[in-house]
Design a protein around this motif. Structure first.
Motif, PDB file in Angstrom:
ATOM      1  N   SER A 271       0.821  -1.219   0.000  1.00 43.85           N
ATOM      2  CA  SER A 271       0.000   0.000   0.000  1.00 43.85           C
ATOM      3  C   SER A 271       0.850   1.263   0.000  1.00 43.85           C
ATOM      4  N   MET A 272       2.077   1.174   0.520  1.00 42.93           N
ATOM      5  CA  MET A 272       2.953   2.339   0.538  1.00 42.93           C
ATOM      6  C   MET A 272       3.332   2.788  -0.869  1.00 42.93           C
ATOM      7  N   ASN A 273       3.454   1.828  -1.784  1.00 44.07           N
ATOM      8  CA  ASN A 273       3.848   2.140  -3.167  1.00 44.07           C
ATOM      9  C   ASN A 273       2.911   1.432  -4.141  1.00 44.07           C
ATOM     10  N   LEU A 274       1.615   1.563  -3.905  1.00 40.49           N
ATOM     11  CA  LEU A 274       0.623   0.829  -4.694  1.00 40.49           C
ATOM     12  C   LEU A 274       0.702   1.177  -6.178  1.00 40.49           C
ATOM     13  N   LYS A 275       0.864   2.455  -6.489  1.00 36.23           N
ATOM     14  CA  LYS A 275       0.925   2.876  -7.888  1.00 36.23           C
ATOM     15  C   LYS A 275       2.106   2.222  -8.595  1.00 36.23           C
ATOM     16  N   SER A 276       3.253   2.176  -7.913  1.00 35.63           N
ATOM     17  CA  SER A 276       4.446   1.570  -8.497  1.00 35.63           C
ATOM     18  C   SER A 276       4.246   0.080  -8.761  1.00 35.63           C
ATOM     19  N   HIS A 277       3.608  -0.615  -7.815  1.00 32.85           N
ATOM     20  CA  HIS A 277       3.367  -2.046  -8.000  1.00 32.85           C
ATOM     21  C   HIS A 277       2.375  -2.300  -9.143  1.00 32.85           C
ATOM     22  N   MET A 278       1.355  -1.450  -9.260  1.00 31.48           N
ATOM     23  CA  MET A 278       0.391  -1.601 -10.344  1.00 31.48           C
ATOM     24  C   MET A 278       1.065  -1.377 -11.699  1.00 31.48           C
ATOM     25  N   MET A 279       1.946  -0.395 -11.760  1.00 34.05           N
ATOM     26  CA  MET A 279       2.658  -0.130 -13.009  1.00 34.05           C
ATOM     27  C   MET A 279       3.588  -1.285 -13.368  1.00 34.05           C
ATOM     28  N   SER A 280       4.206  -1.895 -12.361  1.00 35.69           N
ATOM     29  CA  SER A 280       5.083  -3.036 -12.612  1.00 35.69           C
ATOM     30  C   SER A 280       4.312  -4.181 -13.255  1.00 35.69           C
ATOM     31  N   GLY A 291       5.773 -10.412 -26.392  1.00 34.71           N
ATOM     32  CA  GLY A 291       6.671 -11.550 -26.530  1.00 34.71           C
ATOM     33  C   GLY A 291       8.011 -11.380 -25.844  1.00 34.71           C
ATOM     34  N   ASP A 292       8.148 -10.324 -25.035  1.00 34.73           N
ATOM     35  CA  ASP A 292       9.400 -10.089 -24.310  1.00 34.73           C
ATOM     36  C   ASP A 292       9.369 -10.890 -23.006  1.00 34.73           C
ATOM     37  N   ASP A 293       9.557 -12.192 -23.128  1.00 32.45           N
ATOM     38  CA  ASP A 293       9.429 -13.086 -21.974  1.00 32.45           C
ATOM     39  C   ASP A 293      10.514 -12.845 -20.922  1.00 32.45           C
ATOM     40  N   ALA A 294      11.705 -12.431 -21.359  1.00 32.37           N
ATOM     41  CA  ALA A 294      12.814 -12.222 -20.417  1.00 32.37           C
ATOM     42  C   ALA A 294      12.491 -11.088 -19.444  1.00 32.37           C
ATOM     43  N   SER A 295      11.958  -9.977 -19.968  1.00 35.37           N
ATOM     44  CA  SER A 295      11.606  -8.845 -19.101  1.00 35.37           C
ATOM     45  C   SER A 295      10.449  -9.206 -18.179  1.00 35.37           C
ATOM     46  N   ALA A 296       9.475  -9.941 -18.716  1.00 27.49           N
ATOM     47  CA  ALA A 296       8.347 -10.374 -17.891  1.00 27.49           C
ATOM     48  C   ALA A 296       8.814 -11.292 -16.775  1.00 27.49           C
ATOM     49  N   GLN A 297       9.766 -12.171 -17.084  1.00 29.75           N
ATOM     50  CA  GLN A 297      10.272 -13.116 -16.088  1.00 29.75           C
ATOM     51  C   GLN A 297      11.031 -12.392 -14.982  1.00 29.75           C
ATOM     52  N   ALA A 298      11.742 -11.314 -15.337  1.00 28.59           N
ATOM     53  CA  ALA A 298      12.468 -10.550 -14.316  1.00 28.59           C
ATOM     54  C   ALA A 298      11.502  -9.973 -13.291  1.00 28.59           C
TER      55      ALA A 298
END
Length: 418
Positions: A271-280, A291-298
């Motif tokens: 909740s402290m950084n909810l916007k950041s987590h939603m954007m992630s 199709g960028d599976d590597a970035s998604a996996q990170a």
């Protein structure tokens, strides 16, 4: 009822996660014609993100297999050297390092890395361990999930925490062939590590660490208070006792133990950084769709670790809130261990390094540095301060800033005072 309600909700969400994961796989199957429509890949990606966000995560493994050192690859060996009900002492070393004339030596500095007991497992410091293995033999406190510790094992509070650190340091000191161990505390354990150092210095113990590095620790939370500090200060201790403490349900080994649940801590951090987590998670969706599976996996790897949480004993949590955040016992000189005042001025032989992050929103600037002022019995030559520019709380012990900026500073400090 708090824990029981969470368990019901977790069961529902776990079922929803499994259903979403199966649906995502069906939509991604090459024989499914929907996968070739504009709707198919987007829906599959959205379902995969939902499945990952609602899955249940257990304790992760450290999984450190090897470390590169001076252009060579060395296998990393992990072992448990002390086993205790509320936490083990793990050792990591590199196979084949410090070998002279074909015979292994014991020359590397021995570092006790004190992991936070704040809702996450010690594996949150995987990157910290891996980087410090380049120069040290690393020991780490692997704290237990309180809901899995049976009631007959007794309580665990700040006194017990300090007792564990003393025992661990004494063990490590015996492995060092006369060389004193070093200690690094990340965030919350800076307080008990600081107190432990004072106690061992006072008794002139050979286990007193040669250096203590405190990273983003709440030594004096009156300095540049953050929202975390305000939350702890604005409510009486009875509010915490009555509002966030729960009993462990019967299906766990620690049934009946009073705990501060890990899911409560995770909710507070999210909740402290909810916007950041939603954007992630939105970025994860875009990576999957493109199709960028590597970035998604990170992103998945980060949240696999971040959402793996464990419970703390109620007595430890409440005592920490009261002594560290409300009474400011360390800076006020009233902190006690087993009924005796801990005299910080007794620190005379342990060199102190305080590390802070410029953008730390959990432990504000000056809170860790305060330790250097409080250690009045220590010469200035044994005190050092480092500000990690641009680093947030997690950036001071993980990621590129940690590897390239902070870790070399710690290594130089250890080498200078070994």
């Amino acid at each position: 009822m708090l824990y029981q309600a969470y368990e019901i909700q977790r069961s529902w969400m776990n079922s929803a996660s499994s259903l979403a994961s199966i649906s995502a796989q069906m939509l991604s199957n090459p024989i499914n014609p929907l996968g070739y429509t504009p709707f198919g890949p987007a829906a599959a990606s959205a379902l995969e993100v939902f499945a990952h966000a609602t899955a249940v995560y257990g304790k992760p493994a450290f999984g450190i297999q090897q470390v590169e050192l001076d252009g060579q690859i060395y296998p990393a060996i992990e072992s448990t050297v002390i086993n205790r009900p509320f936490g083990d002492l793990k050792r990591f070393r590199l196979d084949g390092v410090d070998v002279k004339d074909g015979t292994p030596t014991n020359a590397r500095p021995k570092l006790l890395l004190v992991a936070p007991m704040s809702g996450h497992y010690a594996t949150l410091l995987r990157g910290t361990v891996e980087r410090m293995l380049e120069s040290c033999e690393v020991y780490i406190t692997d704290w237990a999930d309180a809901k899995l510790v049976p009631l007959h094992e007794g309580d665990f509070d700040l006194d017990t925490y300090i007792d564990y650190l003393i025992e661990f340091l004494e063990y490590i000191a015996k492995q060092g062939e006369g060389a004193r161990p070093h200690m690094m505390a990340v965030c919350q354990p800076s307080v008990p590590a600081f107190a432990t150092t004072a106690i061992l210095n006072r008794h002139k113990s050979p286990a007193a660490p040669a250096t203590l590095t405190m990273m983003g620790g709440p030594i004096d939370t009156r300095e540049c208070p953050t929202s975390v500090n305000d939350h702890a200060m604005n409510r009486p201790i009875e509010w915490f006792r009555n509002s966030v403490i729960a009993s462990v349900p019967k299906q766990y080994r620690g049934a009946g133990r009073r705990v501060y649940p890990g899911f409560m801590q995770l909710s507070a951090f999210m909740s402290m950084n909810l916007k950041s987590h939603m954007m992630s998670h939105y970025e994860m969706f875009k990576h999957l769709t493109s199709g960028d599976d590597a970035s998604a996996q990170a992103t998945k790897d980060f949240y696999d670790e971040y959402r793996a949480v464990c419970d703390m004993t109620a007595e430890f949590y409440l005592q920490t809130v009261e002594e560290v955040f409300q009474k400011h016992s360390i800076p006020n000189g009233t902190f006690q261990h087993k009924g005796e005042i801990v005299d910080i001025s007794a620190i005379k032989t342990t060199a102190l390094l305080a590390v802070e992050g410029e953008r730390d929103d959990i432990s504000g600037i000056g809170q860790t540095k305060a330790a250097l002022t409080l250690a009045t019995g220590l010469s200035d030559k044994k005190k050092q301060y480092y500000m990690a520019e641009g680093a947030g709380h997690y950036g001071i012990f993980n990621g590129s800033r940690w590897r390239d900026k902070v870790a070399p500073t710690v290594e130089e400090f250890i080498a200078a005072h070994s």
